[in-house]
Design an enzyme around this catalytic site. Structure first.
Site, PDB file in Angstrom:
ATOM      1  N   HIS A   1     -31.223 -27.527 -14.739  1.00  0.00           N
ATOM      2  CA  HIS A   1     -31.210 -28.978 -14.868  1.00  0.00           C
ATOM      3  C   HIS A   1     -30.745 -29.353 -16.271  1.00  0.00           C
ATOM      4  CE1 HIS A   1     -34.944 -28.546 -17.107  1.00  0.00           C
ATOM      5  NE2 HIS A   1     -35.592 -28.090 -16.051  1.00  0.00           N
TER       6      HIS A   1
ATOM      7  N   HIS B   1     -32.063 -27.621 -19.487  1.00  0.00           N
ATOM      8  CA  HIS B   1     -31.449 -26.348 -19.882  1.00  0.00           C
ATOM      9  C   HIS B   1     -30.108 -26.596 -20.567  1.00  0.00           C
ATOM     10  CE1 HIS B   1     -33.794 -25.316 -16.092  1.00  0.00           C
ATOM     11  NE2 HIS B   1     -34.414 -24.603 -17.018  1.00  0.00           N
TER      12      HIS B   1
ATOM     13  N   LYS C   1     -41.595 -34.888 -18.236  1.00  0.00           N
ATOM     14  CA  LYS C   1     -40.728 -33.822 -18.717  1.00  0.00           C
ATOM     15  C   LYS C   1     -39.771 -33.395 -17.611  1.00  0.00           C
ATOM     16  CE  LYS C   1     -40.737 -28.950 -19.874  1.00  0.00           C
ATOM     17  NZ  LYS C   1     -41.415 -27.677 -19.616  1.00  0.00           N
TER      18      LYS C   1
ATOM     19  N   HIS D   1     -48.025 -27.331 -15.193  1.00  0.00           N
ATOM     20  CA  HIS D   1     -47.707 -27.387 -13.764  1.00  0.00           C
ATOM     21  C   HIS D   1     -48.738 -28.151 -12.932  1.00  0.00           C
ATOM     22  CE1 HIS D   1     -45.219 -23.985 -15.170  1.00  0.00           C
ATOM     23  NE2 HIS D   1     -44.377 -24.430 -14.283  1.00  0.00           N
TER      24      HIS D   1
ATOM     25  N   CYS E   1     -45.850 -20.674 -15.217  1.00  0.00           N
ATOM     26  CA  CYS E   1     -45.527 -20.353 -16.612  1.00  0.00           C
ATOM     27  C   CYS E   1     -45.254 -18.861 -16.808  1.00  0.00           C
ATOM     28  CB  CYS E   1     -46.677 -20.740 -17.543  1.00  0.00           C
ATOM     29  SG  CYS E   1     -47.036 -22.493 -17.660  1.00  0.00           S
TER      30      CYS E   1
ATOM     31  N   CYS F   1     -51.050 -18.207 -14.842  1.00  0.00           N
ATOM     32  CA  CYS F   1     -50.236 -19.248 -14.207  1.00  0.00           C
ATOM     33  C   CYS F   1     -48.902 -18.648 -13.812  1.00  0.00           C
ATOM     34  CB  CYS F   1     -50.011 -20.427 -15.151  1.00  0.00           C
ATOM     35  SG  CYS F   1     -48.888 -21.672 -14.470  1.00  0.00           S
TER      36      CYS F   1
ATOM     37  N   LYS G   1     -38.163 -29.123 -12.351  1.00  0.00           N
ATOM     38  CA  LYS G   1     -37.947 -29.062 -10.903  1.00  0.00           C
ATOM     39  C   LYS G   1     -39.261 -29.206 -10.154  1.00  0.00           C
ATOM     40  CE  LYS G   1     -33.543 -28.502 -10.077  1.00  0.00           C
ATOM     41  NZ  LYS G   1     -32.792 -29.406  -9.200  1.00  0.00           N
TER      42      LYS G   1
END
Length: 531
Positions: free
Chosen positions: A20, A23, A310, A157, A132, A129, A313
């Site tokens: 996205h 990046h 933020k 998340h 992460c 997680c 996705k």
């Protein structure tokens, strides 16, 4: 090779989904920085790449009915490599963590760390997680909301972490805390901006705990050389790309070994602020444990926000770079994200703001100036750059201004303050547009007695555009290449080889050079509801 390359790296991006604009934002910043340093006459090495191991990839591949390698191969070739072309990135290398060169060097690195006494075996139990790919510390989780009310969740998340119980190998991070504090106190420039430095120092002063460097319940990863039943924890695999890609662990006397000697340590690591701890604590501790030099600067930029959230996705706020570039073009994409957001701070993307800046600053500002200049040379001078006559204070003001803005822009880029650097050039463009309005070359052209004055004015405008092309080339390489050709810059050599430190030397364009009027640099935008 007898030089130390200016080495810039982006984080390597996790391939579990398509890229996205978050990046692309980081990669664009690295590309602008390295193009600028190339134009300072420096040897440059720009690295980006992808992280392909870990639980998320393994589960996604299983769900898709393919092997993890098939899964990542498709994602890399269909999504991650193409985006580099979409944003016009000129990276020197692209590393994949499944490549043999990376795998072999990661194993060698960890063998060295183990031999140095920083690795031991112990059981692990605690939260992990998967989003992460991170072992969570007790203070990392927050109270959940909605369906997860009453549970502790990952703050990134918003979902509960999984409870793991494994027999793993641990990295003795706790033994290196004071050494890191000493290093950063001696080199406060090593973590930037200052807010990031303060965050890292606060974390270090709380005391470090040892962290698992392996996983026994995951098969998709790099096997430990001394215990092939386990794989290297994905972060402690991925963080090593910055040294493995430039030749760490190569046989002495080989080209890769020589590259490592002349490239490492990295001059600038660009990272998002959410992965600062990995890059400014775990990563340098690993290097210390292996006896390697630490990076010179880790710079943590802010988040790109859409609707206050933020870019992500998992939260459905991810926007593919092509969605923007297909409408505005790659140059406008690069310009906007470097110009509109102070690098190091959070910034909100707005389609409306980008459209307004495109129209005002690019199409009506620089684009219109270039179009008018080339059209007038063709109309009044048969398409040949005229020889200037005597300069008046009006021209001297522009000559003096470009002498001021070029070192100012250079200093700003050195601080990774791209918005300020671009602002200096934009201010110059506004001054040139004001000059054109004041001197009215179209009026001068009506009287043959003013021919010399007209020629001086037209030469001045084109010479100002030469300086703009050089200074804006790292930001907008495609558009500036077009403008370079239109104003006869090709007679001076390739645009990318024009030096920042000599850009203010006046009179470089050669009278008699062919000036062409091509397509608009920044064409009018079609109305769209894509925003």
């Amino acid at each position: 090779m007898s030089y130390k390359a200016f080495y810039v790296s982006t984080p390597i991006y996790y391939v579990n989904d398509a890229p996205h604009i978050g990046h692309a934002y980081t990669t664009t910043a690295g590309d602008v920085l390295t193009r600028w340093h190339r134009q300072r006459g420096e040897n440059v090495w720009f690295l980006t790449g992808v992280d392909e191991h870990g639980t998320k990839v393994q589960r996604a591949a299983d769900a898709g009915g393919v092997t993890p390698q098939e899964w990542v191969d498709r994602l890399v070739h269909d999504a991650w490599l193409p985006v580099l072309g979409t944003i016009d990135a000129a990276n020197d290398d692209f590393v994949r963590t499944t490549e043999p060169r990376h795998v072999q060097r990661v194993q060698k690195f960890w063998e060295t760390v183990k031999d140095n006494g920083y690795v031991y075996s112990a059981p692990y139990q605690g939260p992990y997680c998967v989003g992460c790919e991170e072992f969570k510390l007790p203070g990392d989780l927050v109270e959940g909301t909605g369906e997860f009310t009453g549970q502790l969740v990952c703050p990134v998340h918003g979902r509960p972490a999984e409870e793991l119980q494994e027999d793993n190998w641990f990295f003795q991070l706790s033994a290196l805390g004071q050494a890191l504090i000493d290093h950063y106190e001696a080199h406060p420039e090593a973590v930037q901006p200052r807010s990031a430095y303060n965050e890292v120092m606060s974390f270090l002063r709380q005391g470090l705990v040892d962290i698992s460097m392996s996983r026994s319940s995951v098969s998709w990863g790099i096997p430990l050389p001394w215990d092939p039943r386990q794989v290297v924890y994905v972060w402690f695999d991925a963080l090593l790309n910055y040294v493995t890609a430039v030749g760490y662990g190569s046989d002495p006397g080989t080209p890769d070994s020589e590259r490592y000697a002349h490239t490492w340590p990295c001059d600038v690591h660009l990272v998002g602020k959410d992965i600062l701890r990995f890059h400014a604590v775990y990563w340098p501790a690993m290097l210390m444990a292996a006896g390697q030099p630490l990076p010179r600067k880790v710079f943590a930029h802010g988040w790109l926000l859409v609707g206050g959230e933020k870019m992500s996705k998992s939260k459905l706020t991810g926007i593919a770079p092509a969605q923007i570039i297909d409408h505005f073009g790659s140059d406008a994409f690069r310009y906007y994200f470097m110009r509109a957001i102070a690098f190091g701070q959070d910034g909100s993307f707005s389609w409306e703001d980008m459209s307004a800046r495109y129209t005002a600053e690019l199409a009506n500002g620089l684009g219109n100036l270039a179009s008018r200049a080339t059209a007038m040379v063709n109309r009044y001078c048969a398409g040949l750059l005229p020889t200037p006559g005597e300069y008046t204070p009006a021209e001297q003001a522009l000559i003096d201004m470009v002498a001021d803005i070029s070192p100012a822009a250079d200093a700003a880029v050195e601080e990774l303050d791209f918005a300020t650097a671009i602002g200096h050039v934009r201010g110059f463009i506004e001054a040139v547009n004001g000059y054109v309005t004041d001197v009215e070359p179209w009026v001068l052209a009506k009287d043959p007695a003013h021919a010399e004055r007209l020629h001086t004015v037209l030469y001045t405008i084109c010479e100002c555009l030469r300086a703009v092309a050089v200074l804006y080339n790292p930001v907008m390489p495609a558009a500036m290449q077009s403008m370079w050709e239109h104003i006869g810059g090709a007679d001076l050599g390739p645009l990318g080889e024009q030096r920042i430190d000599t850009v203010a030397t006046w009179g470089q364009l050669r009278p008699g050079s062919r000036i062409t009027k091509g397509d608009a640099l920044f064409p009018r935008l079609e109305d769209t509801d894509a925003g």
